[in-house]
Write a protein that holds these residues in place. Structure first.
Motif, short mmCIF file in Angstrom:
data_model
loop_
_atom_site.label_atom_id
_atom_site.label_comp_id
_atom_site.label_asym_id
_atom_site.label_seq_id
_atom_site.Cartn_x
_atom_site.Cartn_y
_atom_site.Cartn_z
N SER A 134 29.44 37.12 39.61
CA SER A 134 29.54 36.95 41.06
C SER A 134 28.18 36.68 41.71
CB SER A 134 30.16 38.19 41.70
OG SER A 134 29.40 39.35 41.41
N GLN A 154 32.47 43.12 41.98
CA GLN A 154 33.75 42.48 42.23
C GLN A 154 34.11 42.60 43.72
OE1 GLN A 154 35.27 40.77 39.79
NE2 GLN A 154 33.70 41.41 38.31
N SER A 155 35.07 41.81 44.16
CA SER A 155 35.52 41.88 45.55
C SER A 155 36.23 43.23 45.79
CB SER A 155 36.48 40.72 45.85
OG SER A 155 37.62 40.79 45.01
#
Length: 562
Positions: free
Chosen positions: A106, A71-72
Motif C-alpha cells: 500500500s 491495510q484499509s
C-alpha cells in the motif's frame, strides 16, 4: 553490542540528514491510523503551484506491526498526499514480528504522483524485537512505482539484548528467519541492510541465494551481521537473481575468507573492513574470482598488498603511512583512494604507482595534518601529472589558510595556470611562496614572478637585490642603477676632498681645545670674584651693625651712699 548500538544511533542521524534535506516545515498527517505520522515540506514543495499543500517527506512511528497495519481503512491524507520522495517508518516492537507477503504494497500509492526522475528512498526500522520472520515475497517492488528508476531501500534491524525475552521466543538460537524468496521480485538500485546481533552471521538455512532469488538489485550493502552464502558443496542452488555489486561492511579481527565468505552469485564483491588487526590475502586466492574492491578503514596493522589478486581493481586505504611495500602487489588496480588519516608517504610510492591507475582520489586528505616532506612530495606528484591521462580528485583546501602555499599552487593547477607569464595583479601571498621550503612550490612561483633584471645595465659592484617586478620595484632598481653610475664618476673627486677635509678637521680640533680651555678659566675667575664680593658685602654689613650698637650706649650715673 554497545558498539553496535552506538553505530545504530549514528546511522539514524545520518539517515535523518539524508532523508530530510532542505526541510522547511512539518505537520501531523493522517496516513495510517495505527501509526503516528508527520509530513515534512521541503523547497521542492514550496515552489509548487498546486492548489493543495504537498509534502515530500513522511515519517511514521508505531509500537506494533500487524497484518492490518497497512491495510484499509486509511487516513484522510492517504489519497491526497502522494508525492513523497522519502518515507521512513519505525517500529518499537517488544514482541515477535512477522512480515507477511506483500505487506507493504500500500506504500506505492504514496509515490504515485512523484516525479519520474526523482530519487525514491524508503526506510524500514525494526527495534527491540525478540524475533522476526520474513514470509515469501515479504518485500517486493510492488511497494514502489515502476516508473521510478532510482530507488533505494534501507532496512534496519536492532533486536533486544535482554536474554530473558530472547529465551521466551520460539527460537532462542536465531532471532531472524528468512523464508525462501523473501525478497523475490524486488527491483531497486540499492539495498542497505543494518543488522546488529550477537551472531556473526545467520544460520545456513537462510542463505543469500534463497533470500535474494529472483531479484534485480544494483548494489547490496550488509552492515554488521551478514546473510551468508550457501555453504553446501554437493548441490549448488539455482540462483536466478541479478546482484551487480555486494559490499560487506564489517568490524573483524582478521580479514580472511572466514570473516568475508565467498559469494559466487554476485558479479562484483567488495570488502569494507573497519579496525582489523590482521589480513590474510592468501585465503582469497584463487577462489574469489569476483573480488573487485578492498577498503581498509583504520587498520591496526601495517598494510602491505603483497599478493596478486587479478580481479582487484579498486583500493581504499585509510592509513597514516604509505610505505614502499603498501602497494607492492597492487600494480593492476584502476582506482586508488587515500583516507583522511594520511600523514606520511614514502618517496618511492609515487615512482611505483600502478601503471593501469586511472583515478587517484585524494579528496579526503587533510593537507594541514601531513608532514612537510610528504606534503612536498604529494604536490610535486600532482604538479608533474597535469599533462598525463591520470585523473586526480584533488585534496580539500578549505582547511588551509588563504595564504597557504599548498592551497595557492593547487588553485593554480586546477585553473591550469602553469605559465611563466608575469601576472602583476596577484596577491602578496602568492609572491611570498617564492620562498617556500617545498622546491616545487618555490620553483613554480619563481617562474610565475621572475626578476626583471635583463632590462637594466647594472654595474658589477651593485649588490644583488631580490625584488618583485612591480612598477615600484622597477623604479627602485632604476634609481639604484643610476646611483651606481654616479658613484663611479665621483670616485676621484671624493678621494682628493677627503685629504683636505682631514686637515681642516685637525685645525678645527685644535682651536676648539683652546677655546674650551679659556672658557673654563673665565668661568672659574667669575666664580671667585662673586665669592669675594659676597665676603666684602658681609663684612661691611657687620661693621655697620657694630658701630650702631656703640653709639646707642648711654652712661648712667650710679650714686653711692655712705
Amino acid at each position: 553490542m554497545n558498539i553496535n548500538s552506538f553505530e545504530s544511533i549514528i546511522l539514524n542521524i545520518i539517515l535523518l540528514i539524508l532523508l530530510y534535506p532542505l526541510v522547511k516545515s512539518s505537520t501531523t498527517c493522517s496516513i495510517f491510523p495505527s501509526l503516528n505520522c508527520s509530513c515534512f515540506q521541503s523547497n521542492y514543495d514550496l515552489t509548487s503551484t498546486l492548489p493543495i499543500k504537498i509534502y515530500s517527506h513522511l515519517y511514521c512511528k508505531g509500537n506494533i506491526l500487524t497484518k492490518n497495519t497497512f491495510q484499509s481503512p486509511f487516513g484522510s491524507d492517504y489519497k491526497h498526499q502522494n508525492r513523497f520522495r522519502t518515507i521512513s517508518i519505525e517500529f518499537l516492537h517488544e514482541k515477535q514480528i512477522e512480515i507477511h507477503t506483500n505487506q507493504f504494497d500500500s506504500l506505492a500509492m504514496l509515490f504515485s504522483l512523484t516525479e519520474k526522475t526523482a530519487q525514491i528512498e524508503l526506510s524500514l526500522r525494526f527495534n527491540n524485537f525478540t524475533y522476526i520472520k520474513f514470509n515469501k515475497q515479504a518485500i517486493t517492488s510492488n511497494i514502489f512505482q515502476k516508473k521510478h528508476q532510482n530507488i533505494r531501500l534501507w532496512l534496519y534491524f536492532q533486536p533486544t539484548t535482554d536474554s530473558n525475552q530472547i529465551n521466551s521466543g520460539d527460537d532462542n538460537l536465531d532471532q531472524f528467519q528468512f523464508s525462501q524468496n523473501s525478497f523475490s521480485g524486488l527491483i531497486i538500485s540499492q539495498l542497505n541492510m543494518y543488522i546488529h546481533t550477537s551472531q556473526d552471521h545467520f544460520s545456513s538455512s537462510s542463505s543469500f541465494e534463497h533470500v535474494f532469488n529472483n531479484t534485480n538489485i544494483g548494489e547490496v550493502h550488509f552492515h554488521g551481521t551478514i546473510i551468508p552464502p550457501d555453504s553446501s558443496t554437493t548441490i549448488q542452488p539455482i540462483f536466478k537473481g541479478l546482484i551487480k555489486s555486494l559490499t560487506l561492511h564489517r568490524r573483524v579481527d582478521t580479514i580472511d575468507s572466514n570473516s568475508f565468505p565467498y559469494y559466487p552469485s554476485v558479479l562484483s564483491y567488495n570488502i569494507h573492513s573497519i579496525e582489523a588487526h590482521s589480513m590474510d590475502l592468501n585465503s582469497f586466492i584463487p577462489r574469489y574470482h569476483n573480488l573487485r574492491g578492498l577498503e581498509l578503514i583504520k587498520p591496526r596493522f601495517e598494510v602491505s598488498i603483497d599478493k596478486l589478486i587479478p580481479t582487484l581493481d579498486s583500493l581504499l586505504l585509510d592509513i597514516e603511512y604509505v610505505n614502499e611495500r603498501t602497494l607492492l602487489g597492487a600494480q593492476h588496480i584502476h582506482y586508488l583512494k587515500l583516507g583522511s588519516r594520511l600523514r606520511r608517504i614514502h618517496s618511492q610510492v609515487f615512482h611505483s604507482l600502478p601503471k593501469h591507475l586511472r583515478l587517484f582520489d585524494l579528496s579526503d586528505i587533510n593537507l594541514s595534518e601531513m608532514t612537510t616532506d610528504s606534503l612536498c612530495l604529494l604536490i610535486q606528484f600532482i604538479y608533474n601529472t597535469i599533462q598525463q591521462q591520470l585523473n586526480i580528485i584533488y585534496p580539500r583546501i578549505e582547511t588551509l589558510t588563504e595564504c597557504n602555499c599548498a592551497r595557492l599552487i593547487l588553485n593554480d593547477i586546477r585553473s591550469k595556470i602553469i605559465s611563466k607569464d608575469h601576472l602583476p595583479n596577484e596577491s602578496i601571498c602568492s609572491k611570498q611562496c617564492r620562498f617556500s621550503i617545498c622546491p616545487i612550490i618555490s620553483e613554480h612561483f619563481r617562474e610565475k614572478y621572475p626578476l626583471v633584471a635583463n632590462n637594466f645595465n647594472f654595474n658589477d659592484d651593485l649588490p644583488s637585490i631580490d625584488l618583485y617586478s612591480d612598477p615600484s620595484d622597477i623604479a627602485l632598481m632604476s634609481f639604484l642603477a643610476n646611483q651606481t653610475e654616479l658613484n663611479s664618476k665621483r670616485t676621484t673627486s671624493t678621494t682628493s676632498r677627503t685629504n683636505s677635509q682631514h686637515l681642516d678637521e685637525n685645525k678645527r680640533s685644535k682651536s676648539s681645545k683652546i677655546t674650551d680651555y679659556f672658557s673654563w678659566i673665565t668661568i672659574l675667575i667669575s666664580i671667585i670674584s662673586i665669592l669675594f664680593l659676597v665676603i666684602i658685602i658681609i663684612s661691611i654689613i657687620f661693621c655697620i651693625r657694630r658701630h650702631r650698637k656703640q653709639n646707642e650706649f648711654t652712661v648712667i650715673p650710679v650714686y653711692v651712699t655712705d
